[in-house]
Write a protein that holds these residues in place. Sequence first.
Motif, PDB file in Angstrom:
ATOM      1  N   VAL A  12      69.241  30.442 -10.206  1.00  0.00           N
ATOM      2  CA  VAL A  12      69.441  31.341 -11.344  1.00  0.00           C
ATOM      3  C   VAL A  12      68.180  32.178 -11.508  1.00  0.00           C
ATOM      4  O   VAL A  12      67.077  31.648 -11.593  1.00  0.00           O
ATOM      5  N   GLU A  13      68.374  33.481 -11.565  1.00  0.00           N
ATOM      6  CA  GLU A  13      67.255  34.421 -11.690  1.00  0.00           C
ATOM      7  C   GLU A  13      67.270  35.064 -13.067  1.00  0.00           C
ATOM      8  O   GLU A  13      68.293  35.582 -13.507  1.00  0.00           O
ATOM      9  N   VAL A  14      66.124  35.009 -13.736  1.00  0.00           N
ATOM     10  CA  VAL A  14      65.925  35.759 -14.973  1.00  0.00           C
ATOM     11  C   VAL A  14      64.985  36.894 -14.612  1.00  0.00           C
ATOM     12  O   VAL A  14      63.859  36.665 -14.188  1.00  0.00           O
ATOM     13  N   TYR A  15      65.473  38.115 -14.745  1.00  0.00           N
ATOM     14  CA  TYR A  15      64.750  39.303 -14.292  1.00  0.00           C
ATOM     15  C   TYR A  15      64.047  39.961 -15.477  1.00  0.00           C
ATOM     16  O   TYR A  15      64.690  40.539 -16.353  1.00  0.00           O
TER      17      TYR A  15
ATOM     18  N   LYS B  21      60.164  38.143 -11.729  1.00  0.00           N
ATOM     19  CA  LYS B  21      61.460  37.479 -11.648  1.00  0.00           C
ATOM     20  C   LYS B  21      61.209  35.977 -11.676  1.00  0.00           C
ATOM     21  O   LYS B  21      60.368  35.477 -10.931  1.00  0.00           O
ATOM     22  N   HIS B  22      61.923  35.272 -12.521  1.00  0.00           N
ATOM     23  CA  HIS B  22      61.764  33.825 -12.609  1.00  0.00           C
ATOM     24  C   HIS B  22      63.012  33.168 -12.046  1.00  0.00           C
ATOM     25  O   HIS B  22      64.130  33.473 -12.466  1.00  0.00           O
ATOM     26  N   TYR B  23      62.830  32.268 -11.088  1.00  0.00           N
ATOM     27  CA  TYR B  23      63.936  31.589 -10.421  1.00  0.00           C
ATOM     28  C   TYR B  23      63.970  30.123 -10.825  1.00  0.00           C
ATOM     29  O   TYR B  23      62.926  29.474 -10.929  1.00  0.00           O
ATOM     30  N   PHE B  24      65.168  29.622 -11.044  1.00  0.00           N
ATOM     31  CA  PHE B  24      65.377  28.220 -11.393  1.00  0.00           C
ATOM     32  C   PHE B  24      66.452  27.661 -10.478  1.00  0.00           C
ATOM     33  O   PHE B  24      67.525  28.264 -10.348  1.00  0.00           O
ATOM     34  N   ASN B  25      66.179  26.536  -9.859  1.00  0.00           N
ATOM     35  CA  ASN B  25      67.167  25.871  -9.010  1.00  0.00           C
ATOM     36  C   ASN B  25      67.873  24.806  -9.839  1.00  0.00           C
ATOM     37  O   ASN B  25      67.240  23.868 -10.321  1.00  0.00           O
ATOM     38  N   VAL B  26      69.176  24.972  -9.994  1.00  0.00           N
ATOM     39  CA  VAL B  26      69.976  24.039 -10.780  1.00  0.00           C
ATOM     40  C   VAL B  26      70.811  23.225  -9.801  1.00  0.00           C
ATOM     41  O   VAL B  26      71.658  23.775  -9.092  1.00  0.00           O
ATOM     42  N   CYS B  27      70.545  21.933  -9.769  1.00  0.00           N
ATOM     43  CA  CYS B  27      71.189  21.053  -8.790  1.00  0.00           C
ATOM     44  C   CYS B  27      72.247  20.151  -9.403  1.00  0.00           C
ATOM     45  O   CYS B  27      73.124  19.661  -8.704  1.00  0.00           O
ATOM     46  N   SER B  28      72.150  19.913 -10.703  1.00  0.00           N
ATOM     47  CA  SER B  28      73.030  18.950 -11.351  1.00  0.00           C
ATOM     48  C   SER B  28      73.455  19.466 -12.724  1.00  0.00           C
ATOM     49  O   SER B  28      72.639  20.064 -13.445  1.00  0.00           O
ATOM     50  N   VAL B  29      74.688  19.177 -13.105  1.00  0.00           N
ATOM     51  CA  VAL B  29      75.164  19.592 -14.426  1.00  0.00           C
ATOM     52  C   VAL B  29      74.417  18.852 -15.535  1.00  0.00           C
ATOM     53  O   VAL B  29      74.391  19.295 -16.674  1.00  0.00           O
ATOM     54  N   ASP B  30      73.817  17.735 -15.207  1.00  0.00           N
ATOM     55  CA  ASP B  30      73.076  16.954 -16.186  1.00  0.00           C
ATOM     56  C   ASP B  30      71.616  17.375 -16.294  1.00  0.00           C
ATOM     57  O   ASP B  30      70.862  16.794 -17.070  1.00  0.00           O
ATOM     58  N   ASP B  31      71.226  18.380 -15.525  1.00  0.00           N
ATOM     59  CA  ASP B  31      69.816  18.740 -15.453  1.00  0.00           C
ATOM     60  C   ASP B  31      69.606  20.249 -15.505  1.00  0.00           C
ATOM     61  O   ASP B  31      69.007  20.821 -14.605  1.00  0.00           O
ATOM     62  N   LEU B  32      70.093  20.894 -16.578  1.00  0.00           N
ATOM     63  CA  LEU B  32      69.804  22.308 -16.763  1.00  0.00           C
ATOM     64  C   LEU B  32      68.378  22.402 -17.305  1.00  0.00           C
ATOM     65  O   LEU B  32      68.085  21.832 -18.361  1.00  0.00           O
ATOM     66  N   PRO B  33      67.478  23.074 -16.609  1.00  0.00           N
ATOM     67  CA  PRO B  33      66.080  23.123 -17.051  1.00  0.00           C
ATOM     68  C   PRO B  33      65.925  23.760 -18.440  1.00  0.00           C
ATOM     69  O   PRO B  33      66.478  24.831 -18.704  1.00  0.00           O
ATOM     70  N   ASP B  34      65.172  23.097 -19.304  1.00  0.00           N
ATOM     71  CA  ASP B  34      64.915  23.634 -20.646  1.00  0.00           C
ATOM     72  C   ASP B  34      64.253  24.998 -20.564  1.00  0.00           C
ATOM     73  O   ASP B  34      64.562  25.884 -21.364  1.00  0.00           O
TER      74      ASP B  34
ATOM     75  N   LEU C 123      64.639  27.270 -18.316  1.00  0.00           N
ATOM     76  CA  LEU C 123      65.683  28.258 -18.010  1.00  0.00           C
ATOM     77  C   LEU C 123      66.437  28.640 -19.282  1.00  0.00           C
ATOM     78  O   LEU C 123      66.617  29.824 -19.575  1.00  0.00           O
ATOM     79  N   LEU C 124      66.870  27.653 -20.038  1.00  0.00           N
ATOM     80  CA  LEU C 124      67.627  27.928 -21.263  1.00  0.00           C
ATOM     81  C   LEU C 124      66.781  28.695 -22.274  1.00  0.00           C
ATOM     82  O   LEU C 124      67.286  29.599 -22.951  1.00  0.00           O
ATOM     83  N   ASP C 125      65.486  28.383 -22.348  1.00  0.00           N
ATOM     84  CA  ASP C 125      64.586  29.122 -23.242  1.00  0.00           C
ATOM     85  C   ASP C 125      64.470  30.581 -22.818  1.00  0.00           C
ATOM     86  O   ASP C 125      64.502  31.486 -23.659  1.00  0.00           O
ATOM     87  N   GLU C 126      64.344  30.819 -21.510  1.00  0.00           N
ATOM     88  CA  GLU C 126      64.229  32.201 -21.033  1.00  0.00           C
ATOM     89  C   GLU C 126      65.532  32.972 -21.242  1.00  0.00           C
ATOM     90  O   GLU C 126      65.506  34.155 -21.570  1.00  0.00           O
ATOM     91  N   ILE C 127      66.660  32.309 -21.055  1.00  0.00           N
ATOM     92  CA  ILE C 127      67.946  32.967 -21.311  1.00  0.00           C
ATOM     93  C   ILE C 127      68.044  33.330 -22.786  1.00  0.00           C
ATOM     94  O   ILE C 127      68.493  34.425 -23.133  1.00  0.00           O
ATOM     95  N   ASP C 128      67.616  32.424 -23.678  1.00  0.00           N
ATOM     96  CA  ASP C 128      67.606  32.721 -25.123  1.00  0.00           C
ATOM     97  C   ASP C 128      66.770  33.960 -25.417  1.00  0.00           C
ATOM     98  O   ASP C 128      67.205  34.857 -26.143  1.00  0.00           O
ATOM     99  N   GLU C 129      65.566  34.010 -24.847  1.00  0.00           N
ATOM    100  CA  GLU C 129      64.681  35.156 -25.066  1.00  0.00           C
ATOM    101  C   GLU C 129      65.315  36.448 -24.555  1.00  0.00           C
ATOM    102  O   GLU C 129      65.265  37.481 -25.226  1.00  0.00           O
ATOM    103  N   MET C 130      65.884  36.390 -23.358  1.00  0.00           N
ATOM    104  CA  MET C 130      66.497  37.583 -22.782  1.00  0.00           C
ATOM    105  C   MET C 130      67.698  38.037 -23.614  1.00  0.00           C
ATOM    106  O   MET C 130      67.868  39.221 -23.884  1.00  0.00           O
ATOM    107  N   TYR C 131      68.515  37.093 -24.043  1.00  0.00           N
ATOM    108  CA  TYR C 131      69.705  37.454 -24.828  1.00  0.00           C
ATOM    109  C   TYR C 131      69.296  38.140 -26.133  1.00  0.00           C
ATOM    110  O   TYR C 131      69.863  39.161 -26.495  1.00  0.00           O
ATOM    111  N   LYS C 132      68.303  37.590 -26.795  1.00  0.00           N
ATOM    112  CA  LYS C 132      67.835  38.207 -28.054  1.00  0.00           C
ATOM    113  C   LYS C 132      67.305  39.604 -27.811  1.00  0.00           C
ATOM    114  O   LYS C 132      67.455  40.488 -28.653  1.00  0.00           O
ATOM    115  N   MET C 133      66.686  39.820 -26.668  1.00  0.00           N
ATOM    116  CA  MET C 133      66.103  41.118 -26.349  1.00  0.00           C
ATOM    117  C   MET C 133      67.174  42.176 -26.033  1.00  0.00           C
ATOM    118  O   MET C 133      67.047  43.330 -26.430  1.00  0.00           O
ATOM    119  N   ILE C 134      68.223  41.790 -25.336  1.00  0.00           N
ATOM    120  CA  ILE C 134      69.172  42.808 -24.858  1.00  0.00           C
ATOM    121  C   ILE C 134      70.477  42.872 -25.656  1.00  0.00           C
ATOM    122  O   ILE C 134      71.193  43.851 -25.537  1.00  0.00           O
TER     123      ILE C 134
END
Length: 116
Positions: free
Chosen positions: A79-82, A88-101, A103-114
């Motif tokens: 998953v790339e957050v541009y 560009k920040h890349y996160f490798n997600v291997c398991s449904v039980d292990d979404l990196p915090d 990554l979720l924080d950066e997605i939150d920041e990006m969503y609020k921005m755009i």
Amino acid sequence: MTNLYEFKSDDRFKKLSANLVSLVEKLDTVLHNKGYLYKGEWRNDEEPGGKVFIFEVERRKGRRKNLITLRPQQSFLKVEVYWGQYDKHYFNVCSVDDLPDKLLDEIDEMYKMIAY
């Protein structure tokens, strides 16, 4: 995802491995539960695990809309957050039980921005 049925009905989605499907569905569930409005859009780029796609925010005209880029690998989802051409920040997600915090924080920041 506002176009979930259409996105999952696409042949490109059907060609993803079961693990990748689970990862995409988990990420979608997390973002949906946060109340995010976005749609999945396929790109023509090819990765080892399938076609690249983006989660695109529905937003005002003239604002950036790419929330994240998802690059399917054979056994995980990259998953790339541009943030910019050289940031560009890349996160490798291997398991449904292990979404990196982070990554979720950066997605939150990006969503609020755009999205607003």
